[in-house]
Scaffold this active site. Structure first.
Site, mmCIF file in Angstrom:
data_model
loop_
_atom_site.group_PDB
_atom_site.id
_atom_site.type_symbol
_atom_site.label_atom_id
_atom_site.label_comp_id
_atom_site.label_asym_id
_atom_site.label_seq_id
_atom_site.Cartn_x
_atom_site.Cartn_y
_atom_site.Cartn_z
ATOM 1 N N GLU A 1 55.224 26.148 97.597
ATOM 2 C CA GLU A 1 55.350 24.811 97.386
ATOM 3 C C GLU A 1 54.184 23.904 98.031
ATOM 4 O O GLU A 1 54.415 23.860 99.239
ATOM 5 C CB GLU A 1 57.006 24.298 97.657
ATOM 6 C CG GLU A 1 57.117 22.881 97.076
ATOM 7 C CD GLU A 1 58.420 22.462 97.513
ATOM 8 O OE1 GLU A 1 59.182 22.680 98.298
ATOM 9 O OE2 GLU A 1 59.014 21.767 96.335
ATOM 10 N N CYS B 1 60.640 17.662 93.614
ATOM 11 C CA CYS B 1 61.113 19.113 93.819
ATOM 12 C C CYS B 1 61.107 19.932 92.629
ATOM 13 O O CYS B 1 60.536 21.222 92.672
ATOM 14 C CB CYS B 1 62.484 18.952 94.230
ATOM 15 S SG CYS B 1 63.786 18.395 93.349
ATOM 16 N N GLU C 1 70.142 21.883 97.738
ATOM 17 C CA GLU C 1 69.149 21.449 96.735
ATOM 18 C C GLU C 1 67.825 21.694 97.405
ATOM 19 O O GLU C 1 67.591 20.827 98.142
ATOM 20 C CB GLU C 1 69.557 19.941 96.169
ATOM 21 C CG GLU C 1 70.606 19.948 95.488
ATOM 22 C CD GLU C 1 70.717 20.333 94.012
ATOM 23 O OE1 GLU C 1 69.555 20.844 93.425
ATOM 24 O OE2 GLU C 1 71.655 20.322 93.508
ATOM 25 N N LYS D 1 72.480 11.380 106.747
ATOM 26 C CA LYS D 1 71.582 11.009 107.322
ATOM 27 C C LYS D 1 70.292 10.996 106.518
ATOM 28 O O LYS D 1 69.890 11.802 105.703
ATOM 29 C CB LYS D 1 71.214 12.314 108.357
ATOM 30 C CG LYS D 1 69.912 11.731 109.237
ATOM 31 C CD LYS D 1 69.646 13.240 110.122
ATOM 32 C CE LYS D 1 68.443 13.953 109.410
ATOM 33 N NZ LYS D 1 67.011 13.019 109.184
HETATM 34 P P1 NAD Z 1 62.843 18.843 105.069
HETATM 35 O O1 NAD Z 1 63.686 20.006 104.712
HETATM 36 O O2 NAD Z 1 61.661 18.944 106.064
HETATM 37 O O3 NAD Z 1 63.926 17.592 105.668
HETATM 38 C C1 NAD Z 1 65.110 17.167 104.807
HETATM 39 C C2 NAD Z 1 66.132 16.817 105.445
HETATM 40 O O4 NAD Z 1 66.636 17.590 106.376
HETATM 41 C C3 NAD Z 1 65.291 15.638 106.287
HETATM 42 O O5 NAD Z 1 66.444 14.536 106.543
HETATM 43 C C4 NAD Z 1 65.488 16.154 107.881
HETATM 44 O O6 NAD Z 1 65.521 15.366 108.878
HETATM 45 C C5 NAD Z 1 66.516 17.347 107.776
HETATM 46 N N1 NAD Z 1 66.429 18.304 108.601
HETATM 47 C C6 NAD Z 1 65.238 19.145 109.206
HETATM 48 N N2 NAD Z 1 65.449 20.060 109.937
HETATM 49 C C7 NAD Z 1 66.849 19.952 110.040
HETATM 50 C C8 NAD Z 1 67.844 20.837 110.830
HETATM 51 N N3 NAD Z 1 67.458 21.737 111.410
HETATM 52 N N4 NAD Z 1 68.945 20.757 110.756
HETATM 53 C C9 NAD Z 1 69.622 19.654 109.640
HETATM 54 N N5 NAD Z 1 68.778 18.896 109.309
HETATM 55 C C10 NAD Z 1 67.494 18.924 109.225
HETATM 56 O O7 NAD Z 1 62.290 18.429 103.764
HETATM 57 P P2 NAD Z 1 61.356 17.153 103.260
HETATM 58 O O8 NAD Z 1 60.066 17.570 103.764
HETATM 59 O O9 NAD Z 1 61.924 16.166 103.702
HETATM 60 O O10 NAD Z 1 61.552 17.024 101.796
HETATM 61 C C11 NAD Z 1 60.626 17.809 100.925
HETATM 62 C C12 NAD Z 1 61.434 19.161 100.339
HETATM 63 O O11 NAD Z 1 62.639 18.665 99.595
HETATM 64 C C13 NAD Z 1 60.677 19.921 99.252
HETATM 65 O O12 NAD Z 1 60.812 21.377 99.674
HETATM 66 C C14 NAD Z 1 61.369 19.553 97.916
HETATM 67 O O13 NAD Z 1 61.274 20.268 97.096
HETATM 68 C C15 NAD Z 1 62.621 19.382 98.380
HETATM 69 N N6 NAD Z 1 63.763 18.550 97.510
HETATM 70 C C16 NAD Z 1 64.432 19.266 96.917
HETATM 71 C C17 NAD Z 1 65.165 18.649 95.713
HETATM 72 C C18 NAD Z 1 66.293 19.204 95.042
HETATM 73 O O14 NAD Z 1 67.384 18.576 94.472
HETATM 74 N N7 NAD Z 1 66.205 20.624 94.842
HETATM 75 C C19 NAD Z 1 65.032 17.333 95.637
HETATM 76 C C20 NAD Z 1 64.113 16.693 96.221
HETATM 77 C C21 NAD Z 1 63.375 17.241 97.364
#
Ligand code: NAD
Length: 519
Positions: free
Chosen positions: A400, A299, A265, A190
């Site tokens: 963050e 991140c 992650e 997704k």
């Molecule tokens: P997010 O957690 O809002 O969303 C990430 C994904 O999860 C999206 O596809 C979203 O639709 C899905 N999602 C949201 N709620 C869900 C649920 N209840 N069940 C299943 N899926 C769900 O994060 P974001 O705002 O898209 O991205 C930013 C975050 O990602 C930051 O916190 C960043 O640090 C982190 N990030 C981490 C890494 C790493 O490798 N550690 C890399 C890139 C980004």
């Protein structure tokens, strides 16, 4: 079929056919519940197009397709043949690099230059690296005594689910697909609802490359619906998630219903430490790129800078000058743009709220502190923001922000700064600037962040750099596809990239052979 494709012309005049449907079993399908998700260009907040959003019925269809493909063909395909298909896919991504970079610049707001030279290059490197692994995975043999021989097979897990964020749309996709497929798994991914387009375009290349139907299935949809349906599905054997820490916790709860294996992650608040013996000019440059690249939406961006008190004022002045010199803000398609808009109005507002928090908490604003108005007066731009004299108890030092926003504070002693660097719920990356190698290695042992091989990062300038990783000595965020990446503490667990990144998509099976023991 009319709303399965859109003929688009991007702001840079690149024309392409954008798929809009759900990619299941190498076919484009409509959303079973008629849902559409509109995607927007953050540079002017105008609609680009609308893609189909998957409901739980569509998720089920994708998972069943992935199961059939796993059992039917992919698991048992000759491993070199699997690797060759991934190489073909890498060739296609290279051939379509301009379109893919255009899509990510348009949909996400990142500079075209970075999308083309970093994201697409990184995605190709991941595909080629894991294509090479496909026929090199093997188990081990163990001979405990003359009567016993055992061997351990390394097998694919099965159907993998992947849920990804918007900050590196193509890289986040490929970093999961490449090792999963190389190890013999099939996958249902997704994409993030904010940046759905490059994943769908990539899916069209999957079909073109000749991968069997059902091996890769790409869905769009909202997290709480599509994402949680993938995490809950009993036929999904493993979930790999990249995104925020709160969402990661929610997904773990959902996945617990079927005791799925999970790879997490999640978020970060990574420190960068500068000692008086450091090459100050280099520390400033790496420190600036380490937080301000990709609009600060990285991140492991080094978002907390600790400077030894003896060089604090000099560093702050040089850093402010670097922000001024490098941060060309504006149209992502201008080739000299360093910083584009934040990805969505929600993220833009989030950064502005943290700016207000910083002012309220009494930190000193040195640069930025406002939205940035471009010449057209629109777009979700933030002036790169630097707060100094920040104390560790401030929210801006702990939470963050995920924007071009950095906090700077002084330290006196090595022990003190190690403790302060570790003093958040996160543990994703850390950078150390010093010429004293003993000090650098001593500190890298004591900092809680993920990579085991700090030395291999040092001053590397690899073309394979993709995503941020853990400890960097005299650099920041210059990762390498061959080196594992991942978090400590609430930054997650499990590793991506390197050998560990493919082992994460395997499960071992032990076979015991009796060579003569009698009962
Ligand atoms: P997010 O957690 O809002 O969303 C990430 C994904 O999860 C999206 O596809 C979203 O639709 C899905 N999602 C949201 N709620 C869900 C649920 N209840 N069940 C299943 N899926 C769900 O994060 P974001 O705002 O898209 O991205 C930013 C975050 O990602 C930051 O916190 C960043 O640090 C982190 N990030 C981490 C890494 C790493 O490798 N550690 C890399 C890139 C980004």
């Amino acid at each position: 079929m009319d709303d399965m494709y859109a003929e688009l012309t991007a702001p840079n005049n690149v024309k392409f056919t954008q798929p809009l449907g759900l990619f299941i079993e190498n076919e484009w399908r409509s959303s079973s519940k008629g849902e559409r998700i509109v995607t927007v260009n953050p540079a002017d907040e105008k609609e680009i197009c609308a893609v189909h959003g998957a409901g739980s019925k569509d998720v089920d269809m994708a998972v069943q397709a992935a199961r059939r493909a796993f059992i039917g063909e992919w698991r048992d395909m000759d491993s070199s043949a699997r690797g060759n298909l991934l190489q073909t896919l890498a060739d296609l991504v290279e051939q379509h690099a301009d379109v893919l970079a255009t899509i990510d610049a348009w949909d996400n707001g990142k500079s075209y230059h970075a999308a083309r030279n970093e994201d697409i290059v990184g995605a190709v490197a991941l595909l080629r690296y894991y294509a090479g692994w496909a026929d090199k995975l093997h188990g081990t043999a163990i001979d405990p005594n003359p009567d016993k021989l055992a061997y351990v097979l390394r097998e694919p897990v099965g159907v993998c689910g992947a849920i990804i964020p918007w900050n590196f749309p193509l890289v986040n996709l490929v970093i999961k697909i490449a090792p999963a497929l190389a190890a013999g798994n099939t996958i249902v991914v997704k994409a993030a609802e904010q940046t759905p387009l490059s994943a769908l375009y990539f899916a069209s290349l999957v079909k073109k490359a000749g991968l069997p139907p059902g091996v890769v299935n790409v869905l769009n949809g909202l997290g709480r619906e599509t994402g949680s349906a993938i995490a809950a599905h009993p036929e999904v054997d493993q979930i790999s998630f990249t995104g925020s820490t709160p969402t990661g916790k929610q997904i773990m709860k959902t996945a617990a219903g079927t005791l799925k294996r999970v790879i997490m992650e999640t978020g970060g608040k990574s420190p960068l430490l500068v000692f008086p013996d450091a090459d100050l000019e280099q520390a400033v440059r790496w420190g600036h790129r380490g937080i301000m690249s990709n609009q600060g939406q990285v991140c492991s961006g080094t978002s907390r800078i600790f400077i030894h008190a003896d060089i604090y004022d000099r560093f702050v002045n040089l850093f402010a000058a670097e922000v001024d010199r490098v941060s060309k803000i504006g149209d992502p398609f201008q080739l000299d743009t360093f910083q584009g808009p934040q990805v969505t109005r929600e993220q833009f507002n989030r950064v502005l709220t943290y700016i207000e928090t910083g002012k309220r908490e009494g930190a000193k604003l040195v640069c930025g502190g406002t939205a940035y108005k471009n010449t057209q007066g629109r777009g979700l731009y933030i002036a790169p923001t630097v707060f100094t004299d920040v104390t560790d108890d401030m929210a801006i030092a702990q939470e963050e922000v995920f924007g071009p926003f950095v906090v700077v504070s002084p330290f006196r002693e090595e022990g003190e700064v190690i403790e302060r660097a570790n003093n958040t719920i996160f543990g994703l990356g850390a950078a150390i600037f010093t010429q004293d190698i003993s000090r650098a290695l001593r500190i890298s042992k004591k900092i809680q962040s993920g990579s085991e091989s700090a030395l291999t990062h040092a001053l590397s300038n690899s073309a394979n750099a993709v995503l941020p990783a853990a400890i960097w000595i005299n650099s920041s965020n210059n990762d390498d596809v061959r080196v594992p990446f991942g978090g400590y503490k609430q930054s997650g667990f499990g590793r991506e990239m390197g050998e560990e990144g493919i082992h994460a998509y395997t499960i071992t099976k032990s076979v015991h052979i009796n060579l003569g023991a009698k009962l």
